[in-house]
Design a protein around this motif. Structure first.
Motif, PDB file in Angstrom:
ATOM      1  N   LEU A  93       0.615  -1.135  -0.335  1.00 46.94           N
ATOM      2  CA  LEU A  93      -0.092  -0.530  -0.149  1.00 46.94           C
ATOM      3  C   LEU A  93       1.113   1.444   0.519  1.00 46.94           C
ATOM      4  O   LEU A  93       1.434   1.652   1.529  1.00 46.94           O
ATOM      5  N   GLY A  94       1.196   1.603  -1.159  1.00 49.83           N
ATOM      6  CA  GLY A  94       1.790   3.280  -1.011  1.00 49.83           C
ATOM      7  C   GLY A  94       0.817   4.033  -0.681  1.00 49.83           C
ATOM      8  O   GLY A  94      -0.168   5.051  -1.099  1.00 49.83           O
ATOM      9  N   VAL A  95       1.524   5.360  -0.099  1.00 46.07           N
ATOM     10  CA  VAL A  95       0.506   6.273   0.051  1.00 46.07           C
ATOM     11  C   VAL A  95       2.372   7.525   0.009  1.00 46.07           C
ATOM     12  O   VAL A  95       2.734   7.715   0.550  1.00 46.07           O
ATOM     13  N   GLY A  96       1.382   8.879  -0.425  1.00 44.25           N
ATOM     14  CA  GLY A  96       2.227  10.022  -1.339  1.00 44.25           C
ATOM     15  C   GLY A  96       1.480  10.957  -0.912  1.00 44.25           C
ATOM     16  O   GLY A  96       0.210  10.764  -0.810  1.00 44.25           O
ATOM     17  N   LEU A  97       1.915  12.500  -0.562  1.00 46.49           N
ATOM     18  CA  LEU A  97       1.124  13.244  -0.624  1.00 46.49           C
ATOM     19  C   LEU A  97       2.104  14.677  -1.324  1.00 46.49           C
ATOM     20  O   LEU A  97       2.983  14.273  -1.928  1.00 46.49           O
ATOM     21  N   LEU A  98       0.225  15.452  -2.038  1.00 45.37           N
ATOM     22  CA  LEU A  98       0.961  16.486  -2.513  1.00 45.37           C
ATOM     23  C   LEU A  98       0.948  17.525  -1.648  1.00 45.37           C
ATOM     24  O   LEU A  98      -0.758  18.084  -1.176  1.00 45.37           O
ATOM     25  N   VAL A  99       1.635  18.733  -1.743  1.00 42.83           N
ATOM     26  CA  VAL A  99       1.518  19.535  -0.351  1.00 42.83           C
ATOM     27  C   VAL A  99       1.726  21.756  -1.272  1.00 42.83           C
ATOM     28  O   VAL A  99       1.932  21.370  -2.350  1.00 42.83           O
TER      29      VAL A  99
END
Length: 290
Positions: A93-99
């Motif tokens: 389960l990959g999780v990233g963020l765009l901030v």
């Protein structure tokens, strides 16, 4: 931190878990011009690339939006004034963020994370599914960690996680799980409604995906969630059929008012978004170097 070395998770051989730019063939990957990108970091950059080229709406659609929001029924758009979670189920389960980087041009920054390894939070004791969930968590803890740890979201929200769910459902029902079953088998039998145990496993698989996104949204105060990956595309009809259940799972939190303003998007057409992201990063690096 500088993109020259990476520690690979979910890799069985401890001695080979570190990958360094210096170890790659110099002709293809000269050290001064090579950087390693996290898989979900690449997905985040891919979403940036699609938005920049006006193609985001071709590959993503709004799964649900806040009541009265202009996002509801509108073409998919990447808001550069908000934070976004990007999740993708695959081997893990990959999780990233765009901030938002705070710049005047509204540029977004990508933050890679390992939030798929967050431990699963249990439902409240008065919830109708609390007893069944306690049994699931106990089963996974015993099967995967000899009871020493609570399971991670990835233990449910991944290819092997879907098989874990199926085996749990069969165990709870007192029946034997099919031998050598694969995630593709479970997903197919769930979506064509030919196996009740597969259907229940698939329901758990997606409910926990949204609960993981929920946890990251609350912690990082994000206002958008992108569910990416070919699994989303292949299971599009199933996901849309049960969207009310995913939304209830997502909003079931003491800070519900923080989650109600969140728009959730899902991928609807296949594309190697990671490759799009890598090309986007490479092109940006090339422009910066000239």
């Amino acid at each position: 931190a500088d993109g020259s070395e990476v520690l690979i998770t979910n890799w069985p051989a401890d001695a080979a878990r570190r990958l360094r730019v210096a170890d790659l063939p110099r002709t293809l990957c000269p050290a001064a011009a090579t950087s390693l990108v996290n898989d979900l970091g690449a997905t985040c950059h891919g979403i940036e690339a699609l938005a920049a080229s006006g193609r985001l709406g071709q590959y993503f659609r709004v799964l649900w939006a806040p009541a009265g929001s202009s996002d509801a029924g509108a073409p998919c758009a990447l808001r550069t004034d908000q934070r976004h979670v990007v999740s993708a189920m695959g081997t893990g389960l990959g999780v990233g963020l765009l901030v938002n980087a705070g710049g005047a041009d509204g540029e977004l920054s990508v933050l890679s994370s390992e939030s798929g390894h967050l431990q699963m939070a249990p439902l409240g004791t008065s919830h109708a599914a609390a007893r069944d969930e306690a049994a699931l968590l106990r089963y996974l803890s015993d099967a995967l960690y000899e009871g020493a740890h609570a399971p991670e979201y990835e233990d449910v929200c991944s290819g092997r996680g879907l098989v874990n769910c199926y085996r749990y459902v069969c165990s709870a029902a007192g029946v034997d799980a099919a031998a050598d079953v694969t995630a593709a088998d479970v997903a197919r039998r769930a979506t064509d409604e030919s196996c009740a145990h597969c259907a229940k496993a698939m329901m758990l698989h997606y409910q926990y995906l949204l609960r993981n996104a929920q946890a990251v949204c609350v912690g990082m105060q994000t206002k958008g969630v992108f569910l990416a990956g070919d699994n989303q595309v292949h299971n599009k009809a199933y996901i849309e059929k049960h969207v009310d259940k995913w939304r209830r799972a997502f909003l079931n939190h003491p800070k519900r008012e923080w989650l109600e303003p969140v728009t959730v998007y899902t991928q609807v057409q296949s594309l190697n978004i990671n490759l799009e992201g890598c090309v986007y990063v490479a092109a940006r690096a090339a422009r910066a170097a000239t």
